[in-house]
Design a protein around this motif. Structure first.
Motif, PDB file in Angstrom:
ATOM      1  N   VAL A 160       0.839  -1.200   0.000  1.00 23.66           N
ATOM      2  CA  VAL A 160       0.000   0.000   0.000  1.00 23.66           C
ATOM      3  C   VAL A 160       0.875   1.253   0.000  1.00 23.66           C
ATOM      4  CG1 VAL A 160      -1.737   1.314   1.297  1.00 23.66           C
ATOM      5  CG2 VAL A 160      -1.835  -1.192   1.243  1.00 23.66           C
ATOM      6  N   LYS A 161       0.599   2.119  -0.962  1.00 20.00           N
ATOM      7  CA  LYS A 161       1.307   3.396  -1.022  1.00 20.00           C
ATOM      8  C   LYS A 161       0.359   4.465  -0.484  1.00 20.00           C
ATOM      9  CE  LYS A 161       4.328   5.934  -4.088  1.00 20.00           C
ATOM     10  NZ  LYS A 161       4.815   6.026  -5.477  1.00 20.00           N
ATOM     11  N   ASN A 162       0.797   5.177   0.540  1.00 19.73           N
ATOM     12  CA  ASN A 162      -0.010   6.229   1.149  1.00 19.73           C
ATOM     13  C   ASN A 162       0.381   7.599   0.603  1.00 19.73           C
ATOM     14  OD1 ASN A 162      -1.571   4.563   2.850  1.00 19.73           O
ATOM     15  ND2 ASN A 162       0.092   4.472   4.329  1.00 19.73           N
ATOM     16  N   VAL A 163      -0.591   8.492   0.594  1.00 21.16           N
ATOM     17  CA  VAL A 163      -0.398   9.866   0.138  1.00 21.16           C
ATOM     18  C   VAL A 163      -0.666  10.767   1.336  1.00 21.16           C
ATOM     19  CG1 VAL A 163      -1.112  11.611  -1.530  1.00 21.16           C
ATOM     20  CG2 VAL A 163      -1.271   9.181  -2.133  1.00 21.16           C
ATOM     21  N   TYR A 164       0.251  11.694   1.590  1.00 18.89           N
ATOM     22  CA  TYR A 164       0.146  12.592   2.736  1.00 18.89           C
ATOM     23  C   TYR A 164       0.160  14.040   2.262  1.00 18.89           C
ATOM     24  CZ  TYR A 164       1.678   8.365   5.132  1.00 18.89           C
ATOM     25  OH  TYR A 164       1.790   7.069   5.589  1.00 18.89           O
ATOM     26  N   LEU A 165      -0.753  14.825   2.777  1.00 14.94           N
ATOM     27  CA  LEU A 165      -0.797  16.248   2.500  1.00 14.94           C
ATOM     28  C   LEU A 165       0.331  16.925   3.279  1.00 14.94           C
ATOM     29  CD1 LEU A 165      -2.690  18.096   0.897  1.00 14.94           C
ATOM     30  CD2 LEU A 165      -4.089  18.319   2.942  1.00 14.94           C
ATOM     31  N   THR A 166       1.090  17.791   2.631  1.00 18.29           N
ATOM     32  CA  THR A 166       2.164  18.530   3.304  1.00 18.29           C
ATOM     33  C   THR A 166       1.622  19.887   3.781  1.00 18.29           C
ATOM     34  OG1 THR A 166       2.867  19.643   1.291  1.00 18.29           O
ATOM     35  CG2 THR A 166       3.908  17.493   1.775  1.00 18.29           C
ATOM     36  N   PRO A 167       2.386  20.574   4.617  1.00 21.40           N
ATOM     37  CA  PRO A 167       1.958  21.928   5.009  1.00 21.40           C
ATOM     38  C   PRO A 167       1.733  22.848   3.796  1.00 21.40           C
ATOM     39  CG  PRO A 167       3.652  21.158   6.507  1.00 21.40           C
ATOM     40  CD  PRO A 167       3.555  20.123   5.403  1.00 21.40           C
ATOM     41  N   ALA A 168       2.554  22.724   2.767  1.00 22.27           N
ATOM     42  CA  ALA A 168       2.369  23.546   1.561  1.00 22.27           C
ATOM     43  C   ALA A 168       1.048  23.212   0.870  1.00 22.27           C
ATOM     44  CB  ALA A 168       3.537  23.337   0.595  1.00 22.27           C
ATOM     45  N   GLY A 169       0.699  21.922   0.836  1.00 16.39           N
ATOM     46  CA  GLY A 169      -0.579  21.513   0.263  1.00 16.39           C
ATOM     47  C   GLY A 169      -1.747  22.004   1.091  1.00 16.39           C
ATOM     48  N   GLU A 170      -1.621  21.883   2.399  1.00 16.63           N
ATOM     49  CA  GLU A 170      -2.663  22.366   3.311  1.00 16.63           C
ATOM     50  C   GLU A 170      -2.876  23.868   3.161  1.00 16.63           C
ATOM     51  OE1 GLU A 170      -2.184  21.307   7.442  1.00 16.63           O
ATOM     52  OE2 GLU A 170      -1.735  19.227   6.920  1.00 16.63           O
ATOM     53  N   ALA A 171      -1.808  24.604   2.941  1.00 15.34           N
ATOM     54  CA  ALA A 171      -1.894  26.064   2.826  1.00 15.34           C
ATOM     55  C   ALA A 171      -2.734  26.499   1.623  1.00 15.34           C
ATOM     56  CB  ALA A 171      -0.500  26.665   2.739  1.00 15.34           C
TER      57      ALA A 171
END
Length: 143
Positions: free
Chosen positions: A91-102
């Protein structure tokens, strides 16, 4: 029975979808995003900032290789990061970064404006009716 292709429901839906995507791509280009990248950011935010890549594929309805390419480009922009699951290496997970959250507030504002452009020609009752009919078609095709 429709007499010409332009009278067919599928043709009209396709043209509307293409125009909405074109308008949205124009707007999110100011953020150095595509419509699909913006959609992925919103999806990740709704999922609490992380999900499996296969969830993104199912949500978008596009292939594993296509999603992989989109995610790689988003990773290069530092909007997300991808990593294999510690418990299940398949399973490959995808994580939102602070830049993405911004970017979340801006992407949401662009989506709301696109929705407003679509709805401004409809009354509230017409909009509600359209949503019910589209939900009916969607459920028939995808559930």
């Amino acid at each position: 029975m429709p007499e010409t292709q332009q009278q067919e429901l599928g043709y009209k839906l396709k043209r509307i979808c293409d125009e909405v995507e074109r308008m949205s791509n124009q707007d999110v280009a100011k953020l150095d995003l595509t419509f699909v990248q913006g959609t992925i950011l919103l999806f990740l935010f709704e999922k609490g900032g992380t999900c499996a890549q296969c969830e993104v594929e199912r949500y978008l309805g596009i292939s594993h290789p296509a999603v992989g390419g989109i995610l790689r480009r988003m990773e290069q922009k530092k909007l997300i990061r991808c990593a294999f699951d510690a418990k299940d290496k398949r399973v490959k997970n995808v994580y939102l970064t602070p830049a993405g959250e911004a970017l979340y507030p801006q992407v949401v504002a662009i989506r709301h404006e696109a929705d407003r452009k679509l709805n401004h020609v409809l009354t509230e009752e017409q909009s509600a009716q359209l949503h019910r009919l589209l939900d009916l078609l969607y459920d028939h095709l995808f559930e």
